[in-house]
Design a protein around this motif. Structure first.
Motif, mmCIF file in Angstrom:
data_model
loop_
_atom_site.group_PDB
_atom_site.id
_atom_site.type_symbol
_atom_site.label_atom_id
_atom_site.label_comp_id
_atom_site.label_asym_id
_atom_site.label_seq_id
_atom_site.Cartn_x
_atom_site.Cartn_y
_atom_site.Cartn_z
ATOM 1 N N LYS A 38 0.860 -1.193 0.000
ATOM 2 C CA LYS A 38 0.000 0.000 0.000
ATOM 3 C C LYS A 38 0.892 1.238 0.000
ATOM 4 C CE LYS A 38 -3.870 1.978 2.483
ATOM 5 N NZ LYS A 38 -4.539 2.819 1.933
ATOM 6 N N SER A 39 1.089 1.797 -1.166
ATOM 7 C CA SER A 39 1.987 2.932 -1.343
ATOM 8 C C SER A 39 1.381 4.219 -0.798
ATOM 9 C CB SER A 39 2.292 3.129 -2.825
ATOM 10 O OG SER A 39 3.129 4.249 -3.009
ATOM 11 N N SER A 40 2.236 5.007 -0.157
ATOM 12 C CA SER A 40 1.816 6.343 0.282
ATOM 13 C C SER A 40 2.473 7.413 -0.583
ATOM 14 C CB SER A 40 2.178 6.550 1.760
ATOM 15 O OG SER A 40 3.578 6.450 1.926
ATOM 16 N N ILE A 41 3.200 6.968 -1.616
ATOM 17 C CA ILE A 41 3.893 7.867 -2.532
ATOM 18 C C ILE A 41 3.171 7.818 -3.877
ATOM 19 C CG2 ILE A 41 6.097 8.394 -3.650
ATOM 20 C CD1 ILE A 41 7.424 6.705 -1.378
ATOM 21 N N PRO A 42 2.586 8.924 -4.315
ATOM 22 C CA PRO A 42 1.790 8.909 -5.553
ATOM 23 C C PRO A 42 2.535 8.406 -6.791
ATOM 24 C CG PRO A 42 1.477 10.971 -4.379
ATOM 25 C CD PRO A 42 2.579 10.232 -3.671
ATOM 26 N N THR A 43 3.841 8.576 -6.832
ATOM 27 C CA THR A 43 4.628 8.151 -7.988
ATOM 28 C C THR A 43 4.654 6.629 -8.140
ATOM 29 O OG1 THR A 43 6.042 10.047 -7.594
ATOM 30 C CG2 THR A 43 6.895 8.391 -9.090
ATOM 31 N N TYR A 44 4.538 5.916 -7.024
ATOM 32 C CA TYR A 44 4.644 4.460 -7.034
ATOM 33 C C TYR A 44 3.276 3.834 -6.791
ATOM 34 C CZ TYR A 44 9.509 5.736 -6.509
ATOM 35 O OH TYR A 44 10.734 6.298 -6.695
ATOM 36 N N PRO A 45 2.870 2.900 -7.631
ATOM 37 C CA PRO A 45 1.536 2.314 -7.470
ATOM 38 C C PRO A 45 1.438 1.388 -6.264
ATOM 39 C CG PRO A 45 2.732 1.181 -9.205
ATOM 40 C CD PRO A 45 3.589 2.353 -8.783
ATOM 41 N N SER A 46 0.248 1.342 -5.690
ATOM 42 C CA SER A 46 -0.046 0.345 -4.672
ATOM 43 C C SER A 46 -0.204 -0.992 -5.379
ATOM 44 C CB SER A 46 -1.330 0.694 -3.920
ATOM 45 O OG SER A 46 -1.131 1.834 -3.111
ATOM 46 N N LEU A 47 0.316 -2.033 -4.767
ATOM 47 C CA LEU A 47 0.281 -3.359 -5.376
ATOM 48 C C LEU A 47 -0.587 -4.335 -4.588
ATOM 49 C CD1 LEU A 47 4.095 -3.642 -6.169
ATOM 50 C CD2 LEU A 47 2.274 -2.857 -7.690
ATOM 51 N N ASN A 48 -1.063 -3.897 -3.428
ATOM 52 C CA ASN A 48 -1.859 -4.790 -2.600
ATOM 53 C C ASN A 48 -3.175 -5.138 -3.286
ATOM 54 O OD1 ASN A 48 -2.616 -2.040 -2.207
ATOM 55 N ND2 ASN A 48 -3.721 -2.574 -0.359
ATOM 56 N N GLY A 49 -3.589 -6.397 -3.138
ATOM 57 C CA GLY A 49 -4.849 -6.843 -3.705
ATOM 58 C C GLY A 49 -4.820 -7.171 -5.185
ATOM 59 N N GLN A 50 -3.669 -7.003 -5.841
ATOM 60 C CA GLN A 50 -3.571 -7.356 -7.268
ATOM 61 C C GLN A 50 -3.711 -8.870 -7.429
ATOM 62 O OE1 GLN A 50 -3.227 -5.453 -9.921
ATOM 63 N NE2 GLN A 50 -2.432 -3.536 -9.182
ATOM 64 N N GLN A 51 -4.287 -9.292 -8.524
ATOM 65 C CA GLN A 51 -4.333 -10.724 -8.809
ATOM 66 C C GLN A 51 -2.907 -11.227 -8.998
ATOM 67 O OE1 GLN A 51 -6.973 -11.822 -11.941
ATOM 68 N NE2 GLN A 51 -8.694 -10.721 -11.052
ATOM 69 N N ALA A 52 -2.613 -12.371 -8.407
ATOM 70 C CA ALA A 52 -1.250 -12.911 -8.422
ATOM 71 C C ALA A 52 -0.729 -13.108 -9.847
ATOM 72 C CB ALA A 52 -1.187 -14.215 -7.635
ATOM 73 N N ALA A 53 -1.564 -13.616 -10.742
ATOM 74 C CA ALA A 53 -1.114 -13.862 -12.121
ATOM 75 C C ALA A 53 -0.679 -12.570 -12.800
ATOM 76 C CB ALA A 53 -2.222 -14.548 -12.927
ATOM 77 N N TYR A 54 -1.377 -11.488 -12.530
ATOM 78 C CA TYR A 54 -1.029 -10.193 -13.100
ATOM 79 C C TYR A 54 0.336 -9.730 -12.582
ATOM 80 C CZ TYR A 54 -1.073 -5.205 -14.109
ATOM 81 O OH TYR A 54 -0.731 -3.940 -14.547
ATOM 82 N N THR A 55 0.550 -9.850 -11.270
ATOM 83 C CA THR A 55 1.818 -9.412 -10.672
ATOM 84 C C THR A 55 2.981 -10.227 -11.211
ATOM 85 O OG1 THR A 55 0.658 -8.675 -8.693
ATOM 86 C CG2 THR A 55 3.035 -9.021 -8.497
ATOM 87 N N VAL A 56 2.798 -11.539 -11.313
ATOM 88 C CA VAL A 56 3.859 -12.398 -11.864
ATOM 89 C C VAL A 56 4.197 -11.956 -13.279
ATOM 90 C CG1 VAL A 56 4.410 -14.749 -12.656
ATOM 91 C CG2 VAL A 56 3.370 -14.392 -10.402
ATOM 92 N N LYS A 57 3.177 -11.716 -14.097
ATOM 93 C CA LYS A 57 3.424 -11.297 -15.484
ATOM 94 C C LYS A 57 4.191 -9.984 -15.536
ATOM 95 C CE LYS A 57 1.300 -10.288 -19.962
ATOM 96 N NZ LYS A 57 2.450 -9.513 -20.330
ATOM 97 N N GLN A 58 3.822 -9.020 -14.696
ATOM 98 C CA GLN A 58 4.497 -7.733 -14.713
ATOM 99 C C GLN A 58 5.967 -7.887 -14.318
ATOM 100 O OE1 GLN A 58 2.809 -5.336 -16.255
ATOM 101 N NE2 GLN A 58 1.293 -6.982 -16.275
ATOM 102 N N LEU A 59 6.237 -8.663 -13.282
ATOM 103 C CA LEU A 59 7.628 -8.884 -12.869
ATOM 104 C C LEU A 59 8.426 -9.546 -13.990
ATOM 105 C CD1 LEU A 59 7.111 -10.029 -9.179
ATOM 106 C CD2 LEU A 59 8.329 -7.975 -9.944
ATOM 107 N N LYS A 60 7.843 -10.540 -14.638
ATOM 108 C CA LYS A 60 8.546 -11.226 -15.729
ATOM 109 C C LYS A 60 8.733 -10.301 -16.934
ATOM 110 C CE LYS A 60 7.523 -15.917 -14.349
ATOM 111 N NZ LYS A 60 8.823 -16.546 -14.301
#
Length: 93
Positions: A38-60
């Protein structure tokens, strides 16, 4: 500033020897994306609650260069092999 964060994250990983049960915290992701994703910095997105498959794809995609960002490319490289654990942790937040 980004270089300092990247160096700090790399130092943390190297000093730990191996990534523990929560690689999100171990790799220093919270430095930009916040505790529990849960980001408190507007420049960086919050990642909490994202679907796991989406996060894995973004990292890859950052690892392969399909998605471009100098900081995330380097950080995603540190996460190699831990993508699913990071994604599962963030999905549960």
């Amino acid at each position: 500033m980004k270089k300092i964060l990247l160096i700090a994250a790399a130092s943390t990983v190297l000093s730990m020897g191996s990534v523990q049960a929560n690689p999100y915290d171990a790799l220093g992701c919270a430095g930009c994306h916040g505790a529990g994703g849960k980001s408190s910095i507007p420049t960086y997105p919050s990642l909490n609650g994202q679907q796991a498959a989406y996060t894995v794809k973004q990292l890859k995609d950052f690892q392969s260069g399909a998605r471009k960002d100098a900081t995330m490319g380097a950080m995603a490289g540190l996460a190699a092999g831990q993508e699913q654990a990071i994604a599962d942790y963030l999905a549960a937040q």
